[in-house]
Design a protein around this motif. Structure first.
Motif, mmCIF file in Angstrom:
data_model
loop_
_atom_site.group_PDB
_atom_site.id
_atom_site.type_symbol
_atom_site.label_atom_id
_atom_site.label_comp_id
_atom_site.label_asym_id
_atom_site.label_seq_id
_atom_site.Cartn_x
_atom_site.Cartn_y
_atom_site.Cartn_z
ATOM 1 N N PRO A 210 33.176 52.454 10.934
ATOM 2 C CA PRO A 210 33.346 53.578 11.873
ATOM 3 C C PRO A 210 34.128 53.162 13.116
ATOM 4 N N LEU A 211 35.413 52.969 12.937
ATOM 5 C CA LEU A 211 36.264 52.447 14.006
ATOM 6 C C LEU A 211 37.105 53.529 14.676
ATOM 7 N N GLY A 212 36.799 54.788 14.421
ATOM 8 C CA GLY A 212 37.559 55.866 15.045
ATOM 9 C C GLY A 212 39.000 55.854 14.577
ATOM 10 N N ASN A 213 39.926 55.737 15.536
ATOM 11 C CA ASN A 213 41.351 55.692 15.195
ATOM 12 C C ASN A 213 41.819 54.292 14.839
ATOM 13 N N GLY A 214 40.859 53.383 14.647
ATOM 14 C CA GLY A 214 41.221 52.036 14.227
ATOM 15 C C GLY A 214 41.279 51.065 15.392
ATOM 16 N N VAL A 215 41.642 49.837 15.089
ATOM 17 C CA VAL A 215 41.732 48.773 16.080
ATOM 18 C C VAL A 215 43.162 48.254 16.085
ATOM 19 N N VAL A 247 40.073 40.300 6.408
ATOM 20 C CA VAL A 247 40.301 41.413 7.328
ATOM 21 C C VAL A 247 38.999 42.197 7.541
ATOM 22 N N PHE A 248 38.271 42.461 6.458
ATOM 23 C CA PHE A 248 37.007 43.197 6.594
ATOM 24 C C PHE A 248 36.020 42.408 7.437
ATOM 25 N N GLY A 249 35.935 41.098 7.217
ATOM 26 C CA GLY A 249 35.003 40.272 7.968
ATOM 27 C C GLY A 249 35.291 40.271 9.455
ATOM 28 N N VAL A 250 36.568 40.128 9.814
ATOM 29 C CA VAL A 250 36.949 40.143 11.227
ATOM 30 C C VAL A 250 36.685 41.508 11.838
ATOM 31 N N LEU A 251 37.018 42.575 11.113
ATOM 32 C CA LEU A 251 36.802 43.927 11.642
ATOM 33 C C LEU A 251 35.315 44.231 11.819
ATOM 34 N N GLU A 252 34.489 43.801 10.877
ATOM 35 C CA GLU A 252 33.067 44.073 10.998
ATOM 36 C C GLU A 252 32.486 43.372 12.229
ATOM 37 N N LYS A 253 32.851 42.122 12.426
ATOM 38 C CA LYS A 253 32.340 41.402 13.597
ATOM 39 C C LYS A 253 32.896 42.006 14.893
ATOM 40 N N SER A 254 34.126 42.462 14.865
ATOM 41 C CA SER A 254 34.718 43.100 16.043
ATOM 42 C C SER A 254 34.003 44.407 16.355
ATOM 43 N N PHE A 255 33.683 45.179 15.324
ATOM 44 C CA PHE A 255 32.972 46.448 15.521
ATOM 45 C C PHE A 255 31.571 46.214 16.086
ATOM 46 N N LYS A 256 30.871 45.236 15.536
ATOM 47 C CA LYS A 256 29.521 44.956 16.016
ATOM 48 C C LYS A 256 29.531 44.530 17.479
ATOM 49 N N TYR A 257 30.524 43.749 17.862
ATOM 50 C CA TYR A 257 30.621 43.335 19.259
ATOM 51 C C TYR A 257 30.880 44.542 20.157
ATOM 52 N N ASN A 265 34.993 50.196 26.258
ATOM 53 C CA ASN A 265 36.442 50.108 26.223
ATOM 54 C C ASN A 265 36.911 50.273 24.781
ATOM 55 N N LEU A 266 38.221 50.349 24.587
ATOM 56 C CA LEU A 266 38.748 50.354 23.232
ATOM 57 C C LEU A 266 38.349 49.059 22.537
ATOM 58 N N PRO A 267 37.939 49.127 21.268
ATOM 59 C CA PRO A 267 37.567 47.893 20.562
ATOM 60 C C PRO A 267 38.784 46.992 20.355
ATOM 61 N N GLU A 268 38.576 45.710 20.516
ATOM 62 C CA GLU A 268 39.616 44.719 20.287
ATOM 63 C C GLU A 268 39.160 43.757 19.187
ATOM 64 N N LEU A 269 40.109 43.193 18.473
ATOM 65 C CA LEU A 269 39.792 42.181 17.475
ATOM 66 C C LEU A 269 39.143 40.973 18.154
#
Length: 290
Positions: A210-215, A247-257, A265-269
């Motif tokens: 659930p990253l909205g418009n993405g990262v 890519v999924f692993g990095v995005l999941e950890k970025s989303f959780k943070y 703020n806007l999510p960042e990697l």
């Protein structure tokens, strides 16, 4: 061997070279970064400072590498966000210089133009530079679904139509096409990888976070990881699976943070804390042959 990466650069966050260089280095590659823009942050914030660095500087830097007589040690050129159409000629000349020293060097083109939900976010003359000059020169091309449609003129709501669009891109020049985002049904997000010479085409899906418009920077990371793994394995299916898992692993950890922060703020990697996902991902996904 090294990868020459010609892309944008931001001071804060990750986009362009800031999203591509570290993953390639973490996966064991020397990287020569040439920055096409220098911004305080990516443009998704709505405001930023900095400037387009211009084609002259990028060309001068590549010329300097040529004068050092090191281009024979370059195994791939990766390009992304141009900033200005004149940078297209710099990339074209860089590829020709590298190939004159290493005939087996790959050119990998990420045709950064826009995305679903945002539309085009580059200058109006940029799409034609990709379509007419850079993609015909490329060995590998990395469009997202929006860019796939923009380059081919096809609507890709179905997998069948997406494959037709991929084949059109093959006819434009590239042997390998990676569609970095393809939504076939709700709740899932996938990628499509195709090798024209080997007549192989695969699709792979992951749960959609659930990253909205993405990262910002996700596409830049994807192309960097895919290229790194392909240089290592020379196997399309294995490369796609390793890239997807990372890519999924990095995005999941970025989303959780991002979800844990009170200030939204806007999510960042989160490359540094999630860097092990690049090397040995926590998840695995299977690519299916189409």
């Amino acid at each position: 061997m090294a990868i020459l990466s010609i892309q944008s650069h931001v001071v804060y966050g990750y986009a362009g070279n800031t999203a591509a260089v570290f993953p390639m280095q973490r996966l064991g590659h020397e990287v020569w970064a040439v920055n096409t823009v220098e911004f305080s942050n990516h443009t998704g914030y709505g405001k930023w400072r900095g400037k387009v660095l211009g084609a002259e500087l990028a060309d001068e830097l590549v010329t300097g590498l040529d004068e050092r007589d090191v281009l024979y040690n370059c195994e791939a050129v990766l390009s992304g966000y141009l900033g200005d159409a004149s940078t297209g000629s710099v990339i074209r000349n860089a590829v020709k210089k590298v190939r004159s020293k290493n005939i087996n060097a790959l050119y990998c083109c990420d045709p950064v133009m826009g995305d679903i939900g945002r539309g085009f976010y580059v200058k109006p003359d940029i799409p034609d530079i990709f379509k007419n000059e850079l993609i015909p020169l490329a060995d590998i091309v990395f469009p997202n679904q929006f860019e796939l449609e923009a380059l081919t003129g096809l609507n890709t709501q179905t997998l069948t139509d997406a494959v037709k669009a991929v084949n059109i891109l093959h006819e434009m020049g590239p042997s390998i096409v990676l569609v970095t985002s393809f939504r076939e049904k709700d709740g899932e997000l996938g990628m499509i990888a195709s090798d024209k010479q080997k007549k192989e085409i695969y699709k792979i899906n992951t749960p959609e976070l659930p990253l909205g418009n993405g990262v910002a920077g996700t596409g830049d990371m994807t192309s960097a990881v895919f290229l790194s793994r392909f240089l290592e394995t020379k196997n399309l299916k294995k490369t796609l699976e390793l890239c997807t898992a990372a890519v999924f692993g990095v995005l999941e950890k970025s989303f959780k943070y991002a979800a844990s922060q009170e200030k939204k703020n806007l999510p960042e990697l989160k490359f540094i804390s999630a860097q092990q996902e690049l090397v040995s991902p926590s998840y695995s996904f299977k690519a299916d042959k189409i």
